[in-house]
Design a protein around this motif. Structure first.
Motif, PDB file in Angstrom:
ATOM      1  N   ALA A 105       9.389  55.862  -6.075  1.00 26.20           N
ATOM      2  CA  ALA A 105       9.209  54.925  -4.857  1.00 26.20           C
ATOM      3  C   ALA A 105      10.182  53.965  -4.820  1.00 26.20           C
ATOM      4  O   ALA A 105      10.702  53.331  -3.738  1.00 26.20           O
ATOM      5  N   TYR A 106      10.194  53.027  -5.986  1.00 24.20           N
ATOM      6  CA  TYR A 106      11.336  51.905  -6.100  1.00 24.20           C
ATOM      7  C   TYR A 106      12.845  52.463  -5.756  1.00 24.20           C
ATOM      8  O   TYR A 106      13.600  52.012  -5.078  1.00 24.20           O
ATOM      9  N   ASP A 107      13.080  53.788  -6.264  1.00 22.47           N
ATOM     10  CA  ASP A 107      14.568  53.925  -6.068  1.00 22.47           C
ATOM     11  C   ASP A 107      14.633  54.680  -4.616  1.00 22.47           C
ATOM     12  O   ASP A 107      15.668  54.237  -4.152  1.00 22.47           O
ATOM     13  N   ALA A 108      13.440  55.002  -3.782  1.00 23.59           N
ATOM     14  CA  ALA A 108      13.656  55.184  -2.449  1.00 23.59           C
ATOM     15  C   ALA A 108      14.034  53.995  -1.835  1.00 23.59           C
ATOM     16  O   ALA A 108      14.669  53.958  -0.961  1.00 23.59           O
ATOM     17  N   ILE A 109      13.035  52.865  -2.030  1.00 19.95           N
ATOM     18  CA  ILE A 109      13.328  51.551  -1.366  1.00 19.95           C
ATOM     19  C   ILE A 109      14.730  51.077  -1.475  1.00 19.95           C
ATOM     20  O   ILE A 109      15.226  50.784  -0.445  1.00 19.95           O
ATOM     21  N   ASN A 110      15.127  51.181  -2.549  1.00 15.68           N
ATOM     22  CA  ASN A 110      16.634  50.935  -2.616  1.00 15.68           C
ATOM     23  C   ASN A 110      17.622  51.521  -1.697  1.00 15.68           C
ATOM     24  O   ASN A 110      18.806  51.202  -1.378  1.00 15.68           O
ATOM     25  N   SER A 111      17.354  53.156  -1.686  1.00 13.38           N
ATOM     26  CA  SER A 111      18.035  54.000  -0.940  1.00 13.38           C
ATOM     27  C   SER A 111      18.060  53.640   0.618  1.00 13.38           C
ATOM     28  O   SER A 111      18.951  53.680   1.160  1.00 13.38           O
ATOM     29  N   TYR A 112      16.713  53.134   1.122  1.00 19.51           N
ATOM     30  CA  TYR A 112      16.580  52.769   2.508  1.00 19.51           C
ATOM     31  C   TYR A 112      17.325  51.605   2.677  1.00 19.51           C
ATOM     32  O   TYR A 112      18.043  51.410   3.771  1.00 19.51           O
ATOM     33  N   ALA A 113      17.240  50.807   1.615  1.00 25.75           N
ATOM     34  CA  ALA A 113      18.231  49.577   1.865  1.00 25.75           C
ATOM     35  C   ALA A 113      19.612  49.505   1.848  1.00 25.75           C
ATOM     36  O   ALA A 113      20.216  49.090   2.769  1.00 25.75           O
ATOM     37  N   GLN A 114      19.949  50.522   1.188  1.00 24.99           N
ATOM     38  CA  GLN A 114      21.632  50.831   1.232  1.00 24.99           C
ATOM     39  C   GLN A 114      21.698  51.449   2.489  1.00 24.99           C
ATOM     40  O   GLN A 114      22.782  51.268   3.234  1.00 24.99           O
ATOM     41  N   SER A 115      20.972  52.332   2.924  1.00 26.48           N
ATOM     42  CA  SER A 115      21.467  53.114   4.318  1.00 26.48           C
ATOM     43  C   SER A 115      21.432  52.169   5.523  1.00 26.48           C
ATOM     44  O   SER A 115      22.233  52.080   6.235  1.00 26.48           O
ATOM     45  N   PHE A 116      20.534  51.107   5.448  1.00 25.79           N
ATOM     46  CA  PHE A 116      20.679  50.092   6.633  1.00 25.79           C
ATOM     47  C   PHE A 116      21.603  49.219   6.327  1.00 25.79           C
ATOM     48  O   PHE A 116      22.299  48.869   7.513  1.00 25.79           O
ATOM     49  N   VAL A 117      22.049  48.660   5.155  1.00 24.71           N
ATOM     50  CA  VAL A 117      23.419  48.053   5.169  1.00 24.71           C
ATOM     51  C   VAL A 117      24.577  48.895   5.668  1.00 24.71           C
ATOM     52  O   VAL A 117      25.355  48.345   6.470  1.00 24.71           O
ATOM     53  N   ASP A 118      24.781  50.239   5.335  1.00 29.05           N
ATOM     54  CA  ASP A 118      25.685  50.755   5.871  1.00 29.05           C
ATOM     55  C   ASP A 118      25.772  51.170   7.101  1.00 29.05           C
ATOM     56  O   ASP A 118      26.892  51.087   7.563  1.00 29.05           O
ATOM     57  N   ALA A 119      24.579  51.341   7.719  1.00 27.50           N
ATOM     58  CA  ALA A 119      24.541  51.583   9.359  1.00 27.50           C
ATOM     59  C   ALA A 119      24.912  50.617  10.000  1.00 27.50           C
ATOM     60  O   ALA A 119      25.747  50.715  10.838  1.00 27.50           O
ATOM     61  N   VAL A 120      24.401  49.311   9.534  1.00 24.81           N
ATOM     62  CA  VAL A 120      24.832  48.151  10.346  1.00 24.81           C
ATOM     63  C   VAL A 120      26.389  47.838  10.447  1.00 24.81           C
ATOM     64  O   VAL A 120      26.874  47.514  11.046  1.00 24.81           O
ATOM     65  N   ARG A 121      26.571  47.886   8.881  1.00 24.24           N
ATOM     66  CA  ARG A 121      28.139  47.505   8.656  1.00 24.24           C
ATOM     67  C   ARG A 121      29.051  48.540   9.584  1.00 24.24           C
ATOM     68  O   ARG A 121      30.247  48.196  10.015  1.00 24.24           O
ATOM     69  N   SER A 122      28.924  49.880   9.643  1.00 25.37           N
ATOM     70  CA  SER A 122      29.634  50.708  10.307  1.00 25.37           C
ATOM     71  C   SER A 122      29.783  50.521  11.799  1.00 25.37           C
ATOM     72  O   SER A 122      30.660  51.042  12.418  1.00 25.37           O
ATOM     73  N   THR A 123      28.999  49.427  12.267  1.00 27.87           N
ATOM     74  CA  THR A 123      28.953  49.371  13.677  1.00 27.87           C
ATOM     75  C   THR A 123      30.300  48.347  14.180  1.00 27.87           C
ATOM     76  O   THR A 123      30.658  47.828  15.374  1.00 27.87           O
ATOM     77  N   GLY A 124      30.686  47.252  13.025  1.00 30.87           N
ATOM     78  CA  GLY A 124      31.801  46.669  13.107  1.00 30.87           C
ATOM     79  C   GLY A 124      31.332  45.254  13.937  1.00 30.87           C
ATOM     80  O   GLY A 124      30.287  44.980  14.100  1.00 30.87           O
TER      81      GLY A 124
END
Length: 549
Positions: free
Chosen positions: A235-254
């Motif tokens: 569960a904790y690894d998944a939380i960190n993965s979601y957090a990383q996906s969020f940061v990457d998705a937002v940053r990709s929009t420039g």
């Protein structure tokens, strides 16, 4: 980078049975046994990042400038209790008993001294099978965000009850679940980020609300089924993965999103408070700071609702909580922390507020001051102005609002807050379906503390309305049909037990039916009276008419 719980467990297993002559021999870090697909790691520098058109605050600066905040709860986050098109934003926004949000409500908060509004939003009822968000819904979210930004306040926009304990939850702290929804989750955030791409640094995005494991465990992962280290690590690894996906998705929009300040929650937004279990601080220990292409633009968030019946104990608990947040998050990663939701809880519910008023007010002052000591910002959850009172707008807990504000600005902070008691209020309730209900007593009471409840209608009602009591332990009591213009309920412990959870006015007819409610009054045992502000329970609409006294 802090090791994952999976890594620590696997390393421990490997050590058992190892025959080494050198106890000090370094053991290489083992890879996580988590099969979660790991998001691409981004460089720590700001190469390939579009420069924003305006100077941008760091996360620490943003947290300081937010000052003190409030949650616009049970509004855009409402998601159950009705069947409606995802485009019908009005029905969704008001289905949990709150009126349509207005700029005047937000301006009232700004004038009072609050400088930040967290806007919880639930998205899944407004998404099609391909993950596209309804244009009508996105437009409404956009309007509400604009209310906050145009008032000169900070706004935190999030993904809310797409997590939690509901049947339709689709964001779950589990590696298999993460892999199955990763693309959909990132696509959702890309849509949100594109919509608000040009907004300045006063708009922040929050990745997810209170995400739980597949067993819906609160406090810490696997709590619901008995602590299991491997389940918890997953569960904790998944939380960190979601957090990383969020940061990457937002940053990709420039654009401004390339440096926008972003917020990530711990598992369940757990704060680590308490000492009753050795795993309470695990959500802090195993939370990681996502990799980001820019530095100092990520904020951690937690929530807390301590019991304040024993004020000394409550203060001790938050002292421990703030120290832990500072140790495991702020100092460990050099990133600030916000208390995205907080309030007080006790066993007697909201109508025990007068009994515990002194403790609540003292605790609010202490809590805000303690947060300031650690450079953290607080967002009170939903109360202060609630239900129909928001439509005036006014505060139904002005004393508590003032205590929070004085905790931040100082004891001499002087502001006049619009008080619900300054208004005469009348209602028109329209029942839309059979068995729909209006709250006329929305909160637990000790029956012995009250004499009567009186409901005054604008006319004699037809015999299609009945009063219904809900018991805290479960079960319902029907008080019969209402057929008089003034209906009085006399409280009796013998008839209703020691406590009532809530009382509703239920419609038993068919089709629609409307009637005016001029007043609902509770009489206490000492003869004093308290006006009750009615609210929608389900299946009805409520119009509120208020005039200053």
């Amino acid at each position: 980078m802090r090791q994952t719980l999976f890594t620590i467990l696997l390393t421990s297993v490997l050590l058992v049975g190892c025959d080494s002559n050198d106890d000090n021999e370094p053991i290489p870090e083992q890879p996580s046994t988590d099969n979660t697909e790991q998001p691409e790691t981004k460089p720590d520098d700001d190469t390939d990042i579009e420069d924003p058109e305006i100077p941008w605050e760091t996360a620490w600066e943003a947290v300081a400038n937010m000052k003190v905040g409030w949650n616009l709860g049970n509004t855009l986050d409402a998601h159950t209790g009705i069947e409606a098109s995802g485009d019908d934003w009005y029905k969704w926004e008001t289905c949990w008993g709150q009126p349509q949000t207005t700029p005047e409500l937000i301006q009232m908060m700004k004038d009072a001294g609050f400088n930040a509004i967290r806007v919880p939003v639930t998205w899944y009822p407004h998404m099609d099978s391909e993950g596209n968000v309804s244009r009508a819904w996105l437009n409404r979210v956009h309007e509400v965000v604009d209310y906050v930004i145009n008032a000169g306040m900070y706004c935190i926009l999030n993904v809310h009850h797409d997590t939690g304990t509901y049947d339709k939850v689709w964001l779950i702290a589990d590696s298999v679940s993460y892999n199955s929804v990763k693309a959909k989750y990132e696509y959702l955030w890309k849509q949100i980020a594109e919509e608000f791409k040009e907004y300045d640094n006063r708009l922040l995005f929050e990745a997810f609300n209170e995400m739980l494991d597949k067993d819906q465990s609160w406090c810490f992962a696997s709590f619901a089924v008995g602590y299991d280290a491997f389940k918890a690590g997953n569960a904790y690894d998944a939380i960190n993965s979601y957090a990383q996906s969020f940061v990457d998705a937002v940053r990709s929009t420039g654009g401004n999103n390339s440096v926008r300040n972003l917020v990530v929650n711990t598992y369940a937004a757990a704060c680590g408070a308490g000492t009753w279990n050795e795993h309470l601080k695990d959500p802090l220990k195993y939370m990681s700071l996502p990799n980001d292409r820019v530095k100092d633009h990520i904020i951690f968030e937690v929530h807390t609702y301590p019991n304040v019946k024993d004020l000394t104990s409550a203060k001790r608990e938050v002292d421990d909580m703030f120290a832990a947040l500072n140790t495991y998050l702020a100092l460990e990663y050099g990133a600030p922390v916000i208390i995205g939701e907080w309030g007080t809880s006790n066993d007697d519910g909201e109508r025990d507020y007068d009994v515990r008023r002194d403790n609540v007010l003292a605790f609010a002052d202490y809590f805000v001051k303690k947060a300031m000591e650690y450079d953290m910002t607080t967002f009170y959850w939903m109360g202060l102005s609630d239900a129909s009172v928001r439509s005036f707008p006014a505060f139904n807990q002005p004393d508590l609002a003032l205590a929070i504000l004085r905790g931040y600005y100082g004891a001499d902070y002087d502001v006049t807050l619009p008080d619900v008691n300054d208004f005469d209020v009348h209602y028109k309730v329209t029942y839309n379906t059979q068995w729909s209900e209006l709250h006329v007593l929305p909160g637990i009471i000790n029956v012995a503390d009250y004499k009567t409840l009186r409901i005054e209608f604008d006319r004699e009602p037809e015999e299609v309305l009945q009063l219904k009591i809900y018991k805290p332990e479960g079960g319902e009591i029907y008080l019969g049909k209402v057929s008089s213009k003034s209906k009085v309920v006399t409280f009796s412990v013998a008839d209703y037990g020691e406590k009532i959870k809530q009382m509703t006015l239920q419609y038993s007819g068919t089709g629609t039916y409307s009637i005016g409610v001029d007043k609902v009054v509770l009489m206490r045992s000492d003869g004093t009276e308290e006006d009750v502000k009615v609210r929608v329970f389900w299946g009805c609409d409520l119009e509120v008419f208020s005039t200053r006294k």
